[in-house]
Design a protein around this motif. Structure first.
Motif, mmCIF file in Angstrom:
data_model
loop_
_atom_site.group_PDB
_atom_site.id
_atom_site.type_symbol
_atom_site.label_atom_id
_atom_site.label_comp_id
_atom_site.label_asym_id
_atom_site.label_seq_id
_atom_site.Cartn_x
_atom_site.Cartn_y
_atom_site.Cartn_z
ATOM 1 N N PHE A 293 -1.845 -15.106 4.949
ATOM 2 C CA PHE A 293 -2.518 -13.819 4.904
ATOM 3 C C PHE A 293 -1.464 -12.742 4.764
ATOM 4 C CE2 PHE A 293 -5.352 -16.570 7.266
ATOM 5 C CZ PHE A 293 -6.571 -16.301 6.691
ATOM 6 N N VAL A 294 -1.661 -11.850 3.810
ATOM 7 C CA VAL A 294 -0.773 -10.700 3.646
ATOM 8 C C VAL A 294 -1.637 -9.461 3.830
ATOM 9 C CG1 VAL A 294 0.800 -9.449 2.141
ATOM 10 C CG2 VAL A 294 0.715 -11.955 2.055
ATOM 11 N N THR A 295 -1.336 -8.711 4.873
ATOM 12 C CA THR A 295 -2.054 -7.474 5.157
ATOM 13 C C THR A 295 -1.211 -6.316 4.649
ATOM 14 O OG1 THR A 295 -3.029 -8.469 7.128
ATOM 15 C CG2 THR A 295 -3.077 -6.062 6.978
ATOM 16 N N THR A 296 -1.799 -5.480 3.816
ATOM 17 C CA THR A 296 -1.087 -4.341 3.262
ATOM 18 C C THR A 296 -1.571 -3.074 3.960
ATOM 19 O OG1 THR A 296 -0.930 -5.456 1.124
ATOM 20 C CG2 THR A 296 -0.548 -3.066 1.155
ATOM 21 N N LEU A 297 -0.626 -2.323 4.487
ATOM 22 C CA LEU A 297 -0.920 -1.076 5.192
ATOM 23 C C LEU A 297 -0.268 0.070 4.427
ATOM 24 C CD1 LEU A 297 -1.930 0.458 7.728
ATOM 25 C CD2 LEU A 297 0.299 -0.047 8.754
ATOM 26 N N TRP A 298 -1.079 1.053 4.064
ATOM 27 C CA TRP A 298 -0.581 2.245 3.397
ATOM 28 C C TRP A 298 -0.514 3.351 4.438
ATOM 29 C CZ3 TRP A 298 -0.496 2.614 -2.234
ATOM 30 C CH2 TRP A 298 -0.765 1.396 -2.844
ATOM 31 N N VAL A 299 0.657 3.942 4.588
ATOM 32 C CA VAL A 299 0.868 4.984 5.590
ATOM 33 C C VAL A 299 1.345 6.239 4.866
ATOM 34 C CG1 VAL A 299 2.145 5.624 7.654
ATOM 35 C CG2 VAL A 299 1.523 3.238 7.291
ATOM 36 N N GLY A 300 0.697 7.367 5.175
ATOM 37 C CA GLY A 300 1.104 8.617 4.541
ATOM 38 C C GLY A 300 0.886 9.796 5.459
ATOM 39 N N ARG A 301 1.604 10.829 5.212
ATOM 40 C CA ARG A 301 1.472 12.074 5.967
ATOM 41 C C ARG A 301 0.576 13.025 5.185
ATOM 42 N NH1 ARG A 301 4.691 13.645 9.929
ATOM 43 N NH2 ARG A 301 6.259 12.172 9.295
ATOM 44 N N LYS A 302 -0.401 13.615 5.867
ATOM 45 C CA LYS A 302 -1.296 14.550 5.225
ATOM 46 C C LYS A 302 -0.493 15.775 4.762
ATOM 47 C CE LYS A 302 -5.604 16.991 6.011
ATOM 48 N NZ LYS A 302 -6.656 17.305 6.976
ATOM 49 N N ARG A 303 -0.738 16.178 3.529
ATOM 50 C CA ARG A 303 -0.044 17.344 3.012
ATOM 51 C C ARG A 303 -0.454 18.583 3.788
ATOM 52 N NH1 ARG A 303 2.670 16.519 -1.721
ATOM 53 N NH2 ARG A 303 2.052 14.690 -2.900
ATOM 54 N N GLU B 74 4.857 11.425 1.402
ATOM 55 C CA GLU B 74 5.652 10.430 2.132
ATOM 56 C C GLU B 74 4.861 9.142 2.344
ATOM 57 O OE1 GLU B 74 7.623 11.921 5.651
ATOM 58 O OE2 GLU B 74 7.543 13.958 4.852
ATOM 59 N N VAL B 75 4.240 8.679 1.277
ATOM 60 C CA VAL B 75 3.443 7.460 1.361
ATOM 61 C C VAL B 75 4.361 6.250 1.343
ATOM 62 C CG1 VAL B 75 1.658 6.088 0.231
ATOM 63 C CG2 VAL B 75 1.484 8.586 0.272
ATOM 64 N N ALA B 76 4.110 5.328 2.238
ATOM 65 C CA ALA B 76 4.874 4.086 2.308
ATOM 66 C C ALA B 76 3.890 2.917 2.380
ATOM 67 C CB ALA B 76 5.775 4.086 3.532
ATOM 68 N N VAL B 77 4.324 1.816 1.838
ATOM 69 C CA VAL B 77 3.526 0.594 1.890
ATOM 70 C C VAL B 77 4.246 -0.391 2.796
ATOM 71 C CG1 VAL B 77 2.564 -1.313 0.548
ATOM 72 C CG2 VAL B 77 2.681 0.979 -0.451
ATOM 73 N N PRO C 183 0.970 4.964 -4.952
ATOM 74 C CA PRO C 183 0.005 5.286 -3.905
ATOM 75 C C PRO C 183 -0.116 6.764 -3.564
ATOM 76 C CG PRO C 183 2.010 4.477 -2.928
ATOM 77 C CD PRO C 183 2.178 4.372 -4.429
ATOM 78 N N THR C 184 0.708 7.620 -4.157
ATOM 79 C CA THR C 184 0.652 9.038 -3.792
ATOM 80 C C THR C 184 -0.612 9.682 -4.344
ATOM 81 O OG1 THR C 184 1.961 9.603 -5.718
ATOM 82 C CG2 THR C 184 3.149 9.302 -3.655
ATOM 83 N N THR C 185 -1.125 10.625 -3.607
ATOM 84 C CA THR C 185 -2.306 11.372 -4.027
ATOM 85 C C THR C 185 -2.050 12.842 -3.740
ATOM 86 O OG1 THR C 185 -3.438 11.383 -1.892
ATOM 87 C CG2 THR C 185 -3.764 9.440 -3.289
ATOM 88 N N GLU C 186 -3.008 13.668 -4.075
ATOM 89 C CA GLU C 186 -2.889 15.094 -3.785
ATOM 90 C C GLU C 186 -3.005 15.373 -2.292
ATOM 91 O OE1 GLU C 186 -5.852 17.085 -6.079
ATOM 92 O OE2 GLU C 186 -5.052 16.373 -7.981
#
Length: 94
Positions: free
Chosen positions: A81-91, A23-26, A16-19
């Motif tokens: 139901f499975v809800t997926t939440l992606w949480v990340g800190r902006k670089r 600190e991306v977490a699922v 899930p990491t991007t530019e």
């Protein structure tokens, strides 16, 4: 039986990491919802593919579903139901 949380993992992007984020977490949240036979039949009546059936065919289908749920599943079904939440800190600097 509804799929387990691990079985749903196949739908998640493994990297899930991007530019833009670090600190991306699922996180996943699982909830089960029991539906009575009447509630399930009411829900199925709202589905467009069921609504599109000719009235006699739709009635026969819903009758068969009702009978199956009552006789084989004890009068209720469970939707998971499975809800997926992606949480990340902006670089920084983005």
């Amino acid at each position: 039986m509804p799929p387990t949380e691990n079985e749903v993992d196949a739908f998640a992007d493994p990297s899930p990491t991007t530019e833009l984020f670090e600190e991306v977490a699922v996180r996943r949240f699982v909830s089960d919802h029991a539906l009575s036979t009447d509630s399930l039949i009411g829900l199925l009546r709202t589905y467009s593919n069921h609504r599109a059936l000719p009235p006699r065919r739709r009635a026969a289908l819903l009758r068969e579903v009702r009978q199956f749920v009552q006789e084989e599943l004890g009068g209720h079904v469970v939707e998971r139901f499975v809800t997926t939440l992606w949480v990340g800190r902006k670089r920084r600097g983005q």
